[in-house]
Design an enzyme around this catalytic site. Sequence first.
Site, PDB file in Angstrom:
ATOM      1  N   GLU A 294       0.796  -1.227   0.000  1.00 49.29           N
ATOM      2  CA  GLU A 294       0.000   0.000   0.000  1.00 49.29           C
ATOM      3  C   GLU A 294       0.830   1.279   0.000  1.00 49.29           C
ATOM      4  OE1 GLU A 294       0.421  -2.252   2.397  1.00 49.29           O
ATOM      5  OE2 GLU A 294       0.281  -1.403   4.409  1.00 49.29           O
ATOM      6  N   HIS A 318      -8.147  -3.822  -1.064  1.00 55.34           N
ATOM      7  CA  HIS A 318      -7.317  -3.969   0.134  1.00 55.34           C
ATOM      8  C   HIS A 318      -6.254  -2.872   0.209  1.00 55.34           C
ATOM      9  CE1 HIS A 318      -5.145  -6.521   3.184  1.00 55.34           C
ATOM     10  NE2 HIS A 318      -4.186  -5.695   2.799  1.00 55.34           N
ATOM     11  N   GLU A 319      -5.478  -2.740  -0.837  1.00 54.62           N
ATOM     12  CA  GLU A 319      -4.374  -1.769  -0.777  1.00 54.62           C
ATOM     13  C   GLU A 319      -4.907  -0.345  -0.739  1.00 54.62           C
ATOM     14  OE1 GLU A 319      -1.912  -3.201   0.097  1.00 54.62           O
ATOM     15  OE2 GLU A 319      -2.207  -5.205  -0.716  1.00 54.62           O
ATOM     16  N   HIS A 322      -5.978   0.718   2.690  1.00 52.94           N
ATOM     17  CA  HIS A 322      -4.869   1.096   3.568  1.00 52.94           C
ATOM     18  C   HIS A 322      -4.641   2.606   3.572  1.00 52.94           C
ATOM     19  CE1 HIS A 322      -3.105  -2.448   5.291  1.00 52.94           C
ATOM     20  NE2 HIS A 322      -2.949  -3.053   4.138  1.00 52.94           N
ATOM     21  N   GLU A 341      -3.702  -4.552   9.286  1.00 53.24           N
ATOM     22  CA  GLU A 341      -4.164  -5.558   8.334  1.00 53.24           C
ATOM     23  C   GLU A 341      -5.550  -6.140   8.629  1.00 53.24           C
ATOM     24  OE1 GLU A 341      -2.815  -5.740   5.598  1.00 53.24           O
ATOM     25  OE2 GLU A 341      -0.822  -4.899   5.945  1.00 53.24           O
ATOM     26  N   ASP A 397       8.872  -9.882  10.132  1.00 50.84           N
ATOM     27  CA  ASP A 397       8.516 -10.701   8.978  1.00 50.84           C
ATOM     28  C   ASP A 397       8.446 -12.185   9.342  1.00 50.84           C
ATOM     29  OD1 ASP A 397       7.874 -10.672   6.143  1.00 50.84           O
ATOM     30  OD2 ASP A 397       9.710 -11.839   5.878  1.00 50.84           O
ATOM     31  N   TYR A 405      -4.612 -10.740   9.693  1.00 54.72           N
ATOM     32  CA  TYR A 405      -5.586 -10.379   8.667  1.00 54.72           C
ATOM     33  C   TYR A 405      -6.974 -10.920   9.006  1.00 54.72           C
ATOM     34  CZ  TYR A 405      -1.730  -9.161   5.487  1.00 54.72           C
ATOM     35  OH  TYR A 405      -0.636  -8.580   4.903  1.00 54.72           O
TER      36      TYR A 405
HETATM   37  N1  BES Z   1       1.029  -4.390   3.738  1.00 51.63           N
HETATM   38  C1  BES Z   1       0.749  -5.654   3.187  1.00 51.63           C
HETATM   39  C2  BES Z   1       1.952  -6.365   2.651  1.00 51.63           C
HETATM   40  C3  BES Z   1       3.057  -6.588   3.650  1.00 51.63           C
HETATM   41  C4  BES Z   1       2.795  -6.910   4.964  1.00 51.63           C
HETATM   42  C5  BES Z   1       4.358  -6.482   3.253  1.00 51.63           C
HETATM   43  C6  BES Z   1       3.837  -7.109   5.865  1.00 51.63           C
HETATM   44  C7  BES Z   1       5.388  -6.689   4.134  1.00 51.63           C
HETATM   45  C8  BES Z   1       5.123  -7.002   5.453  1.00 51.63           C
HETATM   46  C9  BES Z   1      -0.297  -5.564   2.084  1.00 51.63           C
HETATM   47  O1  BES Z   1      -1.259  -4.598   2.310  1.00 51.63           O
HETATM   48  C10 BES Z   1      -1.017  -6.876   2.034  1.00 51.63           C
HETATM   49  O2  BES Z   1      -1.640  -7.212   2.987  1.00 51.63           O
HETATM   50  N2  BES Z   1      -0.913  -7.576   0.921  1.00 51.63           N
HETATM   51  C11 BES Z   1      -1.573  -8.825   0.723  1.00 51.63           C
HETATM   52  C12 BES Z   1      -2.738  -8.580  -0.180  1.00 51.63           C
HETATM   53  C13 BES Z   1      -3.989  -9.224   0.130  1.00 51.63           C
HETATM   54  C14 BES Z   1      -4.372  -9.444   1.536  1.00 51.63           C
HETATM   55  C15 BES Z   1      -5.141  -8.721  -0.725  1.00 51.63           C
HETATM   56  C16 BES Z   1      -0.611  -9.771   0.074  1.00 51.63           C
HETATM   57  O3  BES Z   1       0.435  -9.315  -0.379  1.00 51.63           O
HETATM   58  O4  BES Z   1      -0.902 -10.940  -0.016  1.00 51.63           O
HETATM   59 ZN    ZN Z   2      -2.584  -5.099   3.825  1.00 52.32          ZN
END
Ligand code: BES
Ligand code: ZN
Length: 626
Positions: A294, A318-319, A322, A341, A397, A405
């Site tokens: 995002e 989703h993005e 954010h 999330e 991470d 989520y």
């Molecule tokens: N912010 C996240 C991606 C992220 C989280 C990157 C933690 C690094 C560390 C992003 O908004 C996200 O949740 N992406 C999901 C998309 C989905 C839930 C629609 C993904 O990448 O799978």
């Molecule tokens: Zn996210």
Amino acid sequence: MVNIRPVHVTLTAALFASGCGGVGAKPVTVPADLASYANVRAFVTTHLALDLTPDFGTRTISGTATLTFDRLDQSATEVVLDTRDLHITKTETGTDEQHWSDATFTLDTPTAAFGSALRIAMPAGATRVRVTYTTSPGAKGLQWLTPAQTAGKVHPFLFTQAEAIQARSFIPLQDLPGVRFRYDATIHTPADLVAVMAAEMAVAPGEGHGTYQFHMPLPIPSYLLALAVGDLKFRAMTERTGVWAEPSVVDAAAKEFEDTDKMMEATEKLYGKYQWGRYDLLVLPPSFPFGGMENPRLTFATPTVIAGDKSLVSLVAHELAHSWSGNLATNATWTDFWLNEGVMTYIERRIVEAVYGKRRADMEAMIGVKDLEESRKTIDVRQDRTLLPDLTGRDPDDAYSSVPYEQGALFLSFLEAKFGRLRFDEFLKRWFEDHKFQSVTTAQFLDALKPMMRESPVVTDEHVQEWLHAETVPAFAVLPTSDAFVKVEQAAAAWRSGGSTDALAATTKDWSTQEWIHFIDSLPRKMDAAALTALDKRFGLTESRNAEIAHVWFRLAIANHYTAAYPAMTEYMTRIGRRKLILPLYRDLAATPDGLALARKTFASARAGYHPLAQDSIAAVLKGQK
Ligand code: BES
Ligand code: ZN
């Protein structure tokens, strides 16, 4: 389609002055952060200026980062920045833009989780530092792609991924979500490549010629800083939305994501005005390790959601969402990640409901619950199965999973069900309004809930505590249901008990991606080869161009040793670097000796094409196996 350019920023001195006024209260205290070495009690970054040159030959970025601080402790003698694998060549300190003096610095011994603290001696009164540095070729927050890994096959590509704590691998800075700063950047690129950042772009598309300037006038946390360099074209969708992508991808992307403005309108109606000006998407090559990221004004997205029928665009919802939850009200520390999330996954489904209807939103919510159950099974650290993991000494991470989520989204759906949609919508709108450009903690969220809980004791402290600390979905959760999925299960049962594949084809004629996913997921993990072959022949599942359908199909194939799918599957695992799509395949394969051998072989040849984060996750899964 008209090609409307992204906002043109006039490069006035006032606009580019550091720490310029505008939205956002000055952070007085910054929440303690386990994942940063920054001494934020003494110095808090207010502005960052970058002058950077990526070098595709050496796979390094070199240049300067100039940080301006609020100096909270006049007696402090050093400022501590986060770095990881940076080669620091010079540090200077200053009191204003003109006057700089060389400063001494030391780099602490690095830790695997957090990198090394960079300590710069600060004379009395100094409020700025300028660091000259070069990144390392293995920088965790960068991925350098060869031309072969791009759609166009001619030019290389570079992108950053800062969340959670990777910004420090390409910029020395206070790398924690509790600090917000504005920034300006100048990026020097090879003449035939274009640089984009998640910020205002000072030059219109096509007019850069090797030097690109960016300005972010709103205060952001470090994890939202983002840059990409490649052969990029822009296509407008509406006046305020557009798509950046490689030339051969940009039209399909603009078509796929054409409802983006509608989603923005739906979100604004629920939670108030969009604050960031433009909203564009950057479609990356398939090795992008996430579905989406995002980055403000410019979401980074995987091309694997371009299915041709808009069936996977909830990722955009989703993005985009954010832009409210996360980018405005930001998790204070990575322990509060579920506030980014979980809140957001709930909102994502509300937007999908508003734009594509309740039927689809319910199906996606059910797929989410299934993901949650699945994902919990693979989590070894028990507290990571709850909304509040213990991140002491750990790279956030390492705790990444579906739990924040989906458990988070279920928590919010529960609150909505108990308090009523109208009231809960008002509550969330207020929450974003009251906390915009601020850090938010779980405790603050609970406090904000208190007045409603007092008025309507339908939600108790015990409920809330269980949502936060339970390793499972609480028994009193309000779970999504879907008639559509009941029908899918009936179709699966009919076919399995001897129904013809033709009859199944008649039923599935109008199925959406979500129905197909559920169908495949509800098939037994032990089936006979003839049945799988019949299904595959009739519906072309092994060859599916829909990355999510292919994913669940390959999992079924692995469980059943349906090796006819394996060549397509390993091609998929090599081409795609999105962790959520490939990691489960590696994990499933690793469960049997044959599968493990195939996983190892695939990883050996695909590894160099994966992002460093994906490499680490897959290596960890394979290492655990004999
Ligand atoms: N912010 C996240 C991606 C992220 C989280 C990157 C933690 C690094 C560390 C992003 O908004 C996200 O949740 N992406 C999901 C998309 C989905 C839930 C629609 C993904 O990448 O799978
Ligand atoms: Zn996210």
